[in-house]
Design an enzyme around this catalytic site. Sequence first.
Site, PDB file in Angstrom:
ATOM      1  N   THR A 190     -44.942  -8.012  52.473  1.00  0.00           N
ATOM      2  CA  THR A 190     -46.337  -7.709  52.881  1.00  0.00           C
ATOM      3  C   THR A 190     -46.715  -6.157  52.807  1.00  0.00           C
ATOM      4  O   THR A 190     -46.055  -5.492  53.320  1.00  0.00           O
ATOM      5  CB  THR A 190     -46.542  -8.161  54.357  1.00  0.00           C
ATOM      6  OG1 THR A 190     -46.279  -9.629  54.449  1.00  0.00           O
ATOM      7  CG2 THR A 190     -47.745  -7.741  55.004  1.00  0.00           C
ATOM      8  N   ARG A 218     -48.636 -23.054  58.523  1.00  0.00           N
ATOM      9  CA  ARG A 218     -48.182 -21.882  59.189  1.00  0.00           C
ATOM     10  C   ARG A 218     -48.857 -20.517  59.045  1.00  0.00           C
ATOM     11  O   ARG A 218     -49.229 -20.243  57.691  1.00  0.00           O
ATOM     12  CB  ARG A 218     -46.688 -21.621  58.833  1.00  0.00           C
ATOM     13  CG  ARG A 218     -46.012 -20.527  59.387  1.00  0.00           C
ATOM     14  CD  ARG A 218     -46.014 -19.056  58.738  1.00  0.00           C
ATOM     15  NE  ARG A 218     -45.064 -18.119  59.406  1.00  0.00           N
ATOM     16  CZ  ARG A 218     -45.002 -17.021  59.101  1.00  0.00           C
ATOM     17  NH1 ARG A 218     -45.872 -16.562  58.087  1.00  0.00           N
ATOM     18  NH2 ARG A 218     -44.344 -16.053  59.591  1.00  0.00           N
ATOM     19  N   VAL A 219     -49.301 -19.890  59.991  1.00  0.00           N
ATOM     20  CA  VAL A 219     -50.046 -18.476  59.929  1.00  0.00           C
ATOM     21  C   VAL A 219     -49.165 -17.654  60.350  1.00  0.00           C
ATOM     22  O   VAL A 219     -48.633 -17.656  61.697  1.00  0.00           O
ATOM     23  CB  VAL A 219     -51.318 -18.543  60.443  1.00  0.00           C
ATOM     24  CG1 VAL A 219     -52.038 -17.134  60.697  1.00  0.00           C
ATOM     25  CG2 VAL A 219     -52.345 -19.388  59.622  1.00  0.00           C
ATOM     26  N   GLY A 220     -48.902 -16.557  59.769  1.00  0.00           N
ATOM     27  CA  GLY A 220     -48.078 -15.344  60.333  1.00  0.00           C
ATOM     28  C   GLY A 220     -48.906 -14.294  61.157  1.00  0.00           C
ATOM     29  O   GLY A 220     -49.798 -14.347  61.685  1.00  0.00           O
ATOM     30  N   ASP A 221     -48.202 -13.236  61.516  1.00  0.00           N
ATOM     31  CA  ASP A 221     -48.689 -12.120  62.297  1.00  0.00           C
ATOM     32  C   ASP A 221     -49.769 -11.266  61.599  1.00  0.00           C
ATOM     33  O   ASP A 221     -50.683 -10.711  61.804  1.00  0.00           O
ATOM     34  CB  ASP A 221     -47.414 -11.211  62.808  1.00  0.00           C
ATOM     35  CG  ASP A 221     -46.970 -10.522  61.356  1.00  0.00           C
ATOM     36  OD1 ASP A 221     -46.529 -11.489  60.354  1.00  0.00           O
ATOM     37  OD2 ASP A 221     -46.827  -9.450  61.442  1.00  0.00           O
ATOM     38  N   THR A 241     -44.209  -5.622  58.864  1.00  0.00           N
ATOM     39  CA  THR A 241     -43.734  -6.448  57.753  1.00  0.00           C
ATOM     40  C   THR A 241     -42.634  -7.196  58.230  1.00  0.00           C
ATOM     41  O   THR A 241     -42.048  -6.749  59.018  1.00  0.00           O
ATOM     42  CB  THR A 241     -43.610  -5.712  56.482  1.00  0.00           C
ATOM     43  OG1 THR A 241     -42.949  -6.548  55.527  1.00  0.00           O
ATOM     44  CG2 THR A 241     -42.919  -4.598  56.752  1.00  0.00           C
ATOM     45  N   GLY A 242     -42.374  -8.524  57.923  1.00  0.00           N
ATOM     46  CA  GLY A 242     -41.234  -9.019  58.254  1.00  0.00           C
ATOM     47  C   GLY A 242     -41.523 -10.375  58.868  1.00  0.00           C
ATOM     48  O   GLY A 242     -42.748 -10.851  58.550  1.00  0.00           O
ATOM     49  N   GLY A 244     -42.786 -12.941  60.647  1.00  0.00           N
ATOM     50  CA  GLY A 244     -44.315 -12.680  61.586  1.00  0.00           C
ATOM     51  C   GLY A 244     -44.136 -13.063  63.254  1.00  0.00           C
ATOM     52  O   GLY A 244     -44.757 -12.756  63.975  1.00  0.00           O
TER      53      GLY A 244
END
Length: 331
Positions: A190, A218-221, A241-242, A244
């Site tokens: 990211t 799915r939605v991340g951070d 990054t990473g 989430g």
Amino acid sequence: MISRRSFLAKSSLALAGIGMAKHGFATGLTEIEGNFPIVISTWNHGLPANEAAWKILAEGGHSLDAVEAGVRVPEGDPDVITVGKGGIPDASGKVTLDACIMDEKGRAGSVTYLQHIVHPVSVARLVMEKTPHVMLSGKGALEFALDNGFKKEKLLTKARKESWKKWKKENAKFSNKINIENVTEDNHDTIGMLALDKDGRISGACTTSGMGYKMPGRVGDSPIIGAGLFVDGEVGGATATGSGELVMKTVGSFLVVELMRQGMSPSKACEEAVKRIARKIPDYQNHQIGYIALNTKGEYGSFCIQPGFNYALKTNDKTELVDAEAWLKKL
Ligand code: SD4
């Protein structure tokens, strides 16, 4: 790690002072201590992204324009497989993008689960500027983008389609579940960017195709203000990054900024946020998280879980990729 430059903003304060008064900086004939302009961004694709941001910063432009222009570079690059056009799809083969942007006044915009649009960060900026909301998702975000002149494009590149087919074959037993074995370094690219312009205004942006082969929906951070990105014009900004899920559970970027507010250096604040994850999340060692942070003096820093995370830095006298210190190396 911190290079500082002090500059006298005397006559220029006639100009800059107007902006500074608005943003809580000293006005009048004041010496402003700081290492800016400056831009930092995650991973090595941050190097070309920083160059695009720098063009704006070097001309005295606003950090908000700089971070948007900066992260649009990897978004538009089909060879960057974790952001925008070249992004890895979800488990069902759809590329769904998450992005957000935030400025020194605390204005924020975000899009999640956005399909078919190469530059989600610019849609996020429009959400911030044209709507009373912070976040638009999925179909609504796409409609908003199309209504505002964005072009619908096919996002799954040939190369990513091939890899996805291979993944599907190899991971048939996992169906739509996130397979932690697939959370490799390739999945963790990211771009998060933070910039401080010559007038001391800080902004940030974060954009991603998210965890590779994630569960559909799915939605991340990355698009979540406070998790993947947070900026406070009085303190500084942070981005992540990473994996989430770990960042969301600890509201990571907000935590880093709040720790800086309490007086921690950017590096120390990032380290504390990683240690919070290590304390709270039992299997954290299977994940990578990298934080970068920048305060309003232009001091910057980073910290990560696993060795291997780096970030790109650009100042008046430095253009480099910096290796972040890792918690698993310190243990
Ligand atoms: C996510 N944080 O969707 C993103 C993935 C990532 O570098 O950062 N990749 O969880």
